[in-house]
Write a protein that holds these residues in place. Sequence first.
Motif, PDB file in Angstrom:
ATOM      1  N   SER A 179       0.864  -1.176   0.000  1.00 27.71           N
ATOM      2  CA  SER A 179       0.000   0.000   0.000  1.00 27.71           C
ATOM      3  C   SER A 179       0.904   1.231   0.000  1.00 27.71           C
ATOM      4  CB  SER A 179      -0.907  -0.008   1.242  1.00 27.71           C
ATOM      5  OG  SER A 179      -1.729   1.122   1.276  1.00 27.71           O
ATOM      6  N   PHE A 180       0.757   2.079  -1.018  1.00 27.31           N
ATOM      7  CA  PHE A 180       1.759   3.143  -1.188  1.00 27.31           C
ATOM      8  C   PHE A 180       1.162   4.345  -1.906  1.00 27.31           C
ATOM      9  CE2 PHE A 180       1.734   0.514  -4.926  1.00 27.31           C
ATOM     10  CZ  PHE A 180       2.045   1.326  -6.001  1.00 27.31           C
ATOM     11  N   LEU A 181       1.885   5.468  -1.804  1.00 25.18           N
ATOM     12  CA  LEU A 181       1.549   6.665  -2.551  1.00 25.18           C
ATOM     13  C   LEU A 181       2.276   6.586  -3.890  1.00 25.18           C
ATOM     14  CD1 LEU A 181       0.061   9.447  -2.394  1.00 25.18           C
ATOM     15  CD2 LEU A 181       2.270  10.419  -1.724  1.00 25.18           C
ATOM     16  N   GLU A 182       1.515   6.401  -4.950  1.00 30.84           N
ATOM     17  CA  GLU A 182       2.093   6.267  -6.286  1.00 30.84           C
ATOM     18  C   GLU A 182       2.283   7.657  -6.886  1.00 30.84           C
ATOM     19  OE1 GLU A 182       1.535   3.188  -9.896  1.00 30.84           O
ATOM     20  OE2 GLU A 182      -0.300   4.242  -9.294  1.00 30.84           O
ATOM     21  N   VAL A 183       3.519   7.978  -7.244  1.00 30.59           N
ATOM     22  CA  VAL A 183       3.887   9.316  -7.691  1.00 30.59           C
ATOM     23  C   VAL A 183       4.193   9.288  -9.186  1.00 30.59           C
ATOM     24  CG1 VAL A 183       5.512  11.217  -7.390  1.00 30.59           C
ATOM     25  CG2 VAL A 183       4.773   9.880  -5.409  1.00 30.59           C
ATOM     26  N   ARG A 184       3.578  10.201  -9.932  1.00 25.21           N
ATOM     27  CA  ARG A 184       3.791  10.301 -11.379  1.00 25.21           C
ATOM     28  C   ARG A 184       4.227  11.721 -11.739  1.00 25.21           C
ATOM     29  NH1 ARG A 184       1.391   6.111 -14.245  1.00 25.21           N
ATOM     30  NH2 ARG A 184       0.043   4.740 -12.976  1.00 25.21           N
ATOM     31  N   VAL A 185       5.219  11.818 -12.601  1.00 20.42           N
ATOM     32  CA  VAL A 185       5.633  13.121 -13.127  1.00 20.42           C
ATOM     33  C   VAL A 185       4.641  13.534 -14.215  1.00 20.42           C
ATOM     34  CG1 VAL A 185       7.440  14.394 -14.345  1.00 20.42           C
ATOM     35  CG2 VAL A 185       8.059  12.712 -12.594  1.00 20.42           C
ATOM     36  N   ILE A 186       4.163  14.781 -14.133  1.00 20.65           N
ATOM     37  CA  ILE A 186       3.214  15.308 -15.113  1.00 20.65           C
ATOM     38  C   ILE A 186       3.988  15.751 -16.358  1.00 20.65           C
ATOM     39  CG2 ILE A 186       1.487  17.095 -15.563  1.00 20.65           C
ATOM     40  CD1 ILE A 186       1.043  17.215 -12.505  1.00 20.65           C
ATOM     41  N   PRO A 187       3.665  15.230 -17.524  1.00 22.41           N
ATOM     42  CA  PRO A 187       4.424  15.612 -18.727  1.00 22.41           C
ATOM     43  C   PRO A 187       4.132  17.051 -19.162  1.00 22.41           C
ATOM     44  CG  PRO A 187       2.579  14.185 -19.316  1.00 22.41           C
ATOM     45  CD  PRO A 187       2.624  14.226 -17.815  1.00 22.41           C
ATOM     46  N   HIS A 188       5.193  17.758 -19.510  1.00 19.85           N
ATOM     47  CA  HIS A 188       5.086  19.106 -20.079  1.00 19.85           C
ATOM     48  C   HIS A 188       6.048  19.160 -21.261  1.00 19.85           C
ATOM     49  CE1 HIS A 188       2.604  20.890 -16.896  1.00 19.85           C
ATOM     50  NE2 HIS A 188       3.351  20.235 -16.022  1.00 19.85           N
ATOM     51  N   PRO A 189       5.603  18.712 -22.423  1.00 24.23           N
ATOM     52  CA  PRO A 189       6.520  18.670 -23.578  1.00 24.23           C
ATOM     53  C   PRO A 189       7.176  20.021 -23.833  1.00 24.23           C
ATOM     54  CG  PRO A 189       4.464  17.527 -24.070  1.00 24.23           C
ATOM     55  CD  PRO A 189       4.262  18.212 -22.757  1.00 24.23           C
ATOM     56  N   GLY A 190       8.480  19.985 -23.999  1.00 27.82           N
ATOM     57  CA  GLY A 190       9.225  21.208 -24.267  1.00 27.82           C
ATOM     58  C   GLY A 190       9.597  22.006 -23.041  1.00 27.82           C
ATOM     59  N   SER A 191       9.166  21.581 -21.862  1.00 34.87           N
ATOM     60  CA  SER A 191       9.494  22.310 -20.642  1.00 34.87           C
ATOM     61  C   SER A 191      10.975  22.163 -20.317  1.00 34.87           C
ATOM     62  CB  SER A 191       8.668  21.783 -19.468  1.00 34.87           C
ATOM     63  OG  SER A 191       9.110  22.359 -18.243  1.00 34.87           O
ATOM     64  N   PRO A 192      11.621  23.234 -19.822  1.00 33.25           N
ATOM     65  CA  PRO A 192      13.018  23.124 -19.415  1.00 33.25           C
ATOM     66  C   PRO A 192      13.199  22.449 -18.055  1.00 33.25           C
ATOM     67  CG  PRO A 192      12.233  25.344 -19.012  1.00 33.25           C
ATOM     68  CD  PRO A 192      11.112  24.615 -19.709  1.00 33.25           C
ATOM     69  N   ARG A 193      12.068  22.166 -17.375  1.00 32.76           N
ATOM     70  CA  ARG A 193      12.185  21.558 -16.043  1.00 32.76           C
ATOM     71  C   ARG A 193      12.596  20.092 -16.146  1.00 32.76           C
ATOM     72  NH1 ARG A 193       6.878  23.090 -12.566  1.00 32.76           N
ATOM     73  NH2 ARG A 193       6.169  21.260 -13.719  1.00 32.76           N
ATOM     74  N   THR A 194      13.150  19.597 -15.066  1.00 34.54           N
ATOM     75  CA  THR A 194      13.523  18.199 -14.985  1.00 34.54           C
ATOM     76  C   THR A 194      12.281  17.306 -14.991  1.00 34.54           C
ATOM     77  OG1 THR A 194      14.733  16.562 -13.672  1.00 34.54           O
ATOM     78  CG2 THR A 194      13.476  18.201 -12.447  1.00 34.54           C
ATOM     79  N   THR A 195      12.470  16.061 -15.379  1.00 32.35           N
ATOM     80  CA  THR A 195      11.443  15.031 -15.206  1.00 32.35           C
ATOM     81  C   THR A 195      11.926  13.962 -14.238  1.00 32.35           C
ATOM     82  OG1 THR A 195      12.269  13.810 -17.135  1.00 32.35           O
ATOM     83  CG2 THR A 195      10.489  15.405 -17.511  1.00 32.35           C
ATOM     84  N   GLU A 196      13.078  14.206 -13.605  1.00 33.22           N
ATOM     85  CA  GLU A 196      13.660  13.246 -12.675  1.00 33.22           C
ATOM     86  C   GLU A 196      13.237  13.582 -11.247  1.00 33.22           C
ATOM     87  OE1 GLU A 196      15.405  10.571 -13.557  1.00 33.22           O
ATOM     88  OE2 GLU A 196      15.172  11.132 -15.668  1.00 33.22           O
ATOM     89  N   LEU A 197      12.913  12.551 -10.483  1.00 39.99           N
ATOM     90  CA  LEU A 197      12.493  12.765  -9.102  1.00 39.99           C
ATOM     91  C   LEU A 197      13.657  12.726  -8.122  1.00 39.99           C
ATOM     92  CD1 LEU A 197       9.208  10.668  -9.010  1.00 39.99           C
ATOM     93  CD2 LEU A 197       9.413  13.115  -8.605  1.00 39.99           C
ATOM     94  N   GLY A 198      14.689  11.890  -8.368  1.00 35.94           N
ATOM     95  CA  GLY A 198      15.675  11.654  -7.324  1.00 35.94           C
ATOM     96  C   GLY A 198      14.993  10.949  -6.167  1.00 35.94           C
ATOM     97  N   GLY A 199      15.587  11.047  -4.983  1.00 32.42           N
ATOM     98  CA  GLY A 199      14.929  10.518  -3.798  1.00 32.42           C
ATOM     99  C   GLY A 199      15.070   9.039  -3.576  1.00 32.42           C
TER     100      GLY A 199
END
Length: 397
Positions: A334-354
Amino acid sequence: MIQDFYRKAIRPLLGGLALGLLAGCAPRLAAAPDYRSPQAWLCRPDQSSLCQTDLDATRIAPDGTRTRETFQADPQAPVDCFYVYPTASWDFAPNADLRPGGEADVTRQQAARFSSVCRVYAPLYRQNTIPALLGLEKNGGELAYQDVRAAWQTYLRDSNNGRPFVLIGHSQGSYHLIRLLAQDIEPDAALRSRLVSALLLGAPVSVPRGQDVGGSFQNVPLCRAADQTGCAVSYSAFAAGVPLPEPGDSPAFGRVPAAAPGQPEQHAACVNPAALTGGQATLHPYFTTKRTFPLLTAVQHRPAPWTSGAAIDTPFVTLPDFVTGECTERGGVSFLEVRVIPHPGSPRTTELGGTVNVAGRDLRAWGLHLIDIDLTQGDLIGLVRTQTAAWLAQPRP
């Protein structure tokens, strides 16, 4: 798994001789803390501390636009937060000394920003160390718990003055607070009535399947409404699509032991502070821009390169519309499932680390353990603010 992790990854890094020398130089166990002294606390509202200053954040929008969020502590906050930090000491001994290193870093990472809504009390304690966790030293958990309990009792006697309080813990800190809540707070109805909420992250709180109370706690249910008080929030975070822990894996995040014969089936609670009644919701994270757990490259939180461009000059970064979270159960976890929201072309990271990473491989049993609190910190702080207002509005005898 922990012992295998040590044998395959850490022993080669240190070498047998170096390890022997380090173990031979293990620090002598420090005397019990005197929690009447300010020096026994990392954070306390009557002293200038790492929980009160220089906590600004850089807000990075999906298009890369940056805005500085100025942090303001509230020394007049009407509620207290009692925080117990996770395993952070590399002392080669069963229990840590009382000279803070990683303990201060993780307290700043996880608890300091709560001082905008509460007066934060964070005791130093002789925690069970990372070498003890890895099997290099004897388990020192009982002594660690007795320190936490002594700090709590001193806080109640000398500082609480009948005020409402929030418990905040992560990992080892949550295990100690789960025990403290069950043994010392739950049985005392008057004390329990002052509990605003218990934020017990990164350690399993058990509940009977389909219920919100009756496992770890008999009188403290899971939080299911923002204005509900006297309740608990608990989860362990895993990224969507990753392998989950299997029976026998250690640590057992998202799992609880099987119920005894004739007892109700239990499972690990999952409460998403951004969606207390369930479902998927966008999270409001605050990540530290400083590396934590840096001693060995085999065990580290890998801070993401949040965006291209100039370096970030604040101790925290927040990324709106970055991740979603949803409480999920799969394969007995039982867990909190975390998903990165896609933003095509965004300069932000898509990596979570952690993650806990060994030789380039993430250990599945740990999930996103090192950023459990970071992922929802804005949501948790907002929840404390709302719950405090609800507690204060309740009629008192």
